[in-house]
Design a protein around this motif. Structure first.
Motif, PDB file in Angstrom:
ATOM      1  N   TYR A 340       0.830  -1.206   0.000  1.00 49.47           N
ATOM      2  CA  TYR A 340       0.000   0.000   0.000  1.00 49.47           C
ATOM      3  C   TYR A 340       0.870   1.264   0.000  1.00 49.47           C
ATOM      4  N   ARG A 341       1.845   1.288   0.883  1.00 45.60           N
ATOM      5  CA  ARG A 341       2.703   2.485   0.963  1.00 45.60           C
ATOM      6  C   ARG A 341       3.487   2.693  -0.322  1.00 45.60           C
ATOM      7  N   TRP A 342       3.936   1.622  -0.902  1.00 46.11           N
ATOM      8  CA  TRP A 342       4.694   1.736  -2.159  1.00 46.11           C
ATOM      9  C   TRP A 342       3.808   2.310  -3.256  1.00 46.11           C
ATOM     10  N   GLU A 343       2.572   1.779  -3.337  1.00 47.12           N
ATOM     11  CA  GLU A 343       1.688   2.273  -4.399  1.00 47.12           C
ATOM     12  C   GLU A 343       1.248   3.707  -4.149  1.00 47.12           C
ATOM     13  N   LYS A 344       1.092   4.048  -2.885  1.00 50.21           N
ATOM     14  CA  LYS A 344       0.647   5.409  -2.579  1.00 50.21           C
ATOM     15  C   LYS A 344       1.768   6.435  -2.787  1.00 50.21           C
ATOM     16  N   TYR A 345       2.978   6.109  -2.380  1.00 52.65           N
ATOM     17  CA  TYR A 345       4.033   7.124  -2.338  1.00 52.65           C
ATOM     18  C   TYR A 345       5.155   6.961  -3.354  1.00 52.65           C
TER      19      TYR A 345
END
Ligand code: ARG
Length: 603
Positions: A340-345
């Motif tokens: 999730y963090r990778w896709e978001k940021y």
């Protein structure tokens, strides 16, 4: 990395000198790059005795390749380097000297003083800032305490290190997102729910929520040792929670509210900040897709009824994604969070500040990600592998004992801070009973002592928290640094003239003063070093050195054994010295800020 200007100049000169002298030597064997300026720069050391020079370059590693003795290499190149420098510089800034197998480099004091002090007085707290992080997104996760347990001193270290790293990276221009990831999901909530139903009630919970929750937690573990059916009941209760049973969810929400209020109180007192608070439960509906992705990539296997990913590293057990009863795990949520963090940021880097106890755990999670990205054949720019780092730190012992929530031996953060403030009050009463902002200062010192204790050694090392050491104004402590700052402020208050502008820095001709200027010049590099090794301790160590060096200036005696005062009748001299005081005060304050400590102006 902010590079030191003087070191760059030296590295350039040394590269040229090596080429000139040894250019035609056959370098087919061995490392060729060692002659480049970058390698030379990286090889620079700080001499133990500052009198030997501001920095030094050891040439031992060249001996074999050049078939020459280190001393000889040093002597020959020293001459060539000095000649090169003379050609480059209108005013001689650097001078190098061969001592044994070292090239010791001294910088011209007046230039160093003018440039360094000039920069600090004009840039103020911005001194040492850089833009090497521009357009670079950096995530740092820290604190992440567990809901329904009090905030113990165990989570303090992550909180303090992470908070400091957030500030350090911001100073270097990174686009930082500080994340708190509270543990608000997992089988322990089943236990809490069973405990509450069996032994708790609304009234006791409302009276002293945090304490009551802990009592219930400890009681559950005591009783479950005798009666295993409680564990089964807890599993069922957790399943109900996962299924969204309204009454169970309600209770869980209540536990969460109680804990969050307590945590926020602690963060407020400590002055710790986050950009985002997202608990484990946020990932509840995001795990299925991760599991599906891993299955699709052919990486999962059923092992005794459980769903696992086997890892290539023989030292790591398989990563368990789902238990036999279908329940997800801590790592399942972390995998969902990583993705999730990778896709978001699409971060440049993502840091997890978590104790070394979880080091294998993070290896497992990151290997699963690596396997997944490899199996899916993702192009490099779509992979997070290599950008995620577990920033681990050693254990924290409290007066010699380690802590365990289960046995109820937990040390509460709140009690620690209260105690620290009480001790701080006593100290102030002793030293300065008429202090204006008595309470405020006691808080700054008490909290500062506690925060600093977590940064007083390299992060990989263990810490033993001992009251007498933590609040010692003379030792290597937070209060000592704060006291130094207050003393600097008091000197500045006593000075009536102006600071900065035309200052004759040649008047700072004492050895003690020169040492302070040299240290001030090291501040920008210290900040980048701390970022490079992800360890605020670099800043801690630096501030202690700077304070000790300044205290030598402050206590310096003249030929007649009288204190050589900073402010005297000599206006020009006073101005130069007070400018130095202002510069030290600015850097100490900024350094304390980077560590997360406040800088009292009086104490
Ligand atoms: N709540 C966890 C604990 O107290 C720490 C969480 C660390 N962060 C993570 N992404 N796993 O042990």
């Amino acid at each position: 990395m902010t590079k030191d200007k003087f070191k760059i100049q030296f590295a350039e000169a040394a590269e040229a000198a090596f080429k000139e002298i040894y250019g035609d030597i056959d370098r087919t064997e061995g490392d060729h790059d060692i002659f480049t300026r970058d390698k030379i720069y990286d090889g620079l050391e700080t001499p133990k005795d500052p009198k030997m020079g501001r920095f030094a370059f050891p040439v031992f590693k060249y001996a074999k390749l050049l078939k020459t003795k280190p001393q000889e290499i040093a002597t020959k190149t020293a001459d060539a380097i000095n000649t090169y420098l003379d050609r480059q510089q209108r005013t001689p800034l650097l001078r190098c000297e061969a001592v044994g197998g070292f090239l010791n480099v001294k910088t011209d004091f007046n230039t160093l003083a003018r440039e360094t002090l000039g920069a600090i007085l004009s840039q103020k707290e911005k001194f040492g800032s850089a833009d090497i992080g521009r357009n670079r997104k950096l995530l740092v996760e820290y604190s992440s305490p567990n809901i329904a347990k009090p905030f113990g001193i165990g989570h303090l270290r992550s909180t303090v290190i992470g908070n400091s790293l957030r500030r350090i990276f911001k100073k270097l221009g990174y686009d930082v997102v500080g994340i708190n990831y509270p543990g608000d999901w997992g089988t322990q909530f089943g236990k809490m729910i069973v405990a509450y139903h069996n032994w708790g009630n609304k009234d006791t919970l409302e009276k002293d929520p945090v304490k009551n929750l802990l009592e219930l937690y400890v009681r559950f573990h005591d009783e479950a040792e005798k009666d295993d059916s409680l564990n089964e009941a807890a599993r069922q209760a957790f399943r109900k929670l996962e299924e969204g049973d309204p009454e169970t969810v309600n209770l869980w929400e209540k536990f969460k509210t109680i804990s969050n209020e307590e945590f926020n109180l602690a963060y407020g007192t400590l002055g710790v900040e986050f950009d985002e608070v997202v608990g484990e439960s946020f990932y509840n509906d995001k795990m299925d897709s991760v599991v599906a992705r891993l299955e699709k990539a052919g990486l999962t296997r059923i092992s005794r009824g459980a769903l696992v990913v086997e890892l290539d590293d023989p030292n790591l057990p398989p990563c368990l994604l789902k238990k036999t009863d279908g329940a997800t795990l801590y790592v399942t949520r972390d995998l969902a969070g990583l993705i999730y963090r990778w896709e978001k940021y699409h971060f440049k880097e993502s840091l997890y500040v978590v104790g070394t106890a979880q080091s294998d755990y993070f290896k497992q999670a990151l290997q699963v990600i690596d396997k997944l990205e490899t199996a899916e054949n993702l192009p490099p720019e779509q992979r997070m592998t290599g950008r995620v780092r577990h920033i681990e730190f050693g254990w924290v012992k409290f007066e010699g004992t380690s802590m365990s929530t289960r046995r109820g031996k937990l040390v509460f953060l709140k009690d620690v801070i209260d105690q620290a403030m009480a001790l701080a009050r006593e100290k102030i009463k002793e030293k300065n009973p008429d202090l204006k902002d008595f309470e405020k200062t006691a808080r700054m010192i008490g909290v500062g002592a506690v925060m600093f204790s977590q940064l007083s050694v390299r992060r990989q090392k263990d810490i033993n928290f001992i009251w007498n050491e933590v609040l010692n104004f003379e030792g290597e402590t937070g209060p000592y640094l704060q006291y130094t700052h207050a003393r600097l402020c008091s000197l500045l208050r006593n000075y009536e003239g102006d600071i900065g502008g035309e200052v004759d820095y040649t008047l700072l001709d004492r050895e003690e003063e020169q040492r302070v200027v040299e240290l001030l010049a090291d501040f920008p590099e210290t900040v980048t070093d701390a970022a490079r090794v992800y360890d605020p301790y670099m800043v801690t160590a630096y501030l202690l050195k700077l304070s000790a060096a300044f205290n030598k200036v402050y206590q310096r005696k003249d030929e007649n054994g009288r204190i050589d005062k900073i402010i005297s009748d000599d206006r020009e001299l006073s101005k130069a010295r007070v400018s130095l005081v202002r510069a030290v005060q600015t850097v100490v304050k900024e350094g304390l800020y980077l560590l997360g400590l406040e800088a009292p102006e009086e104490m």
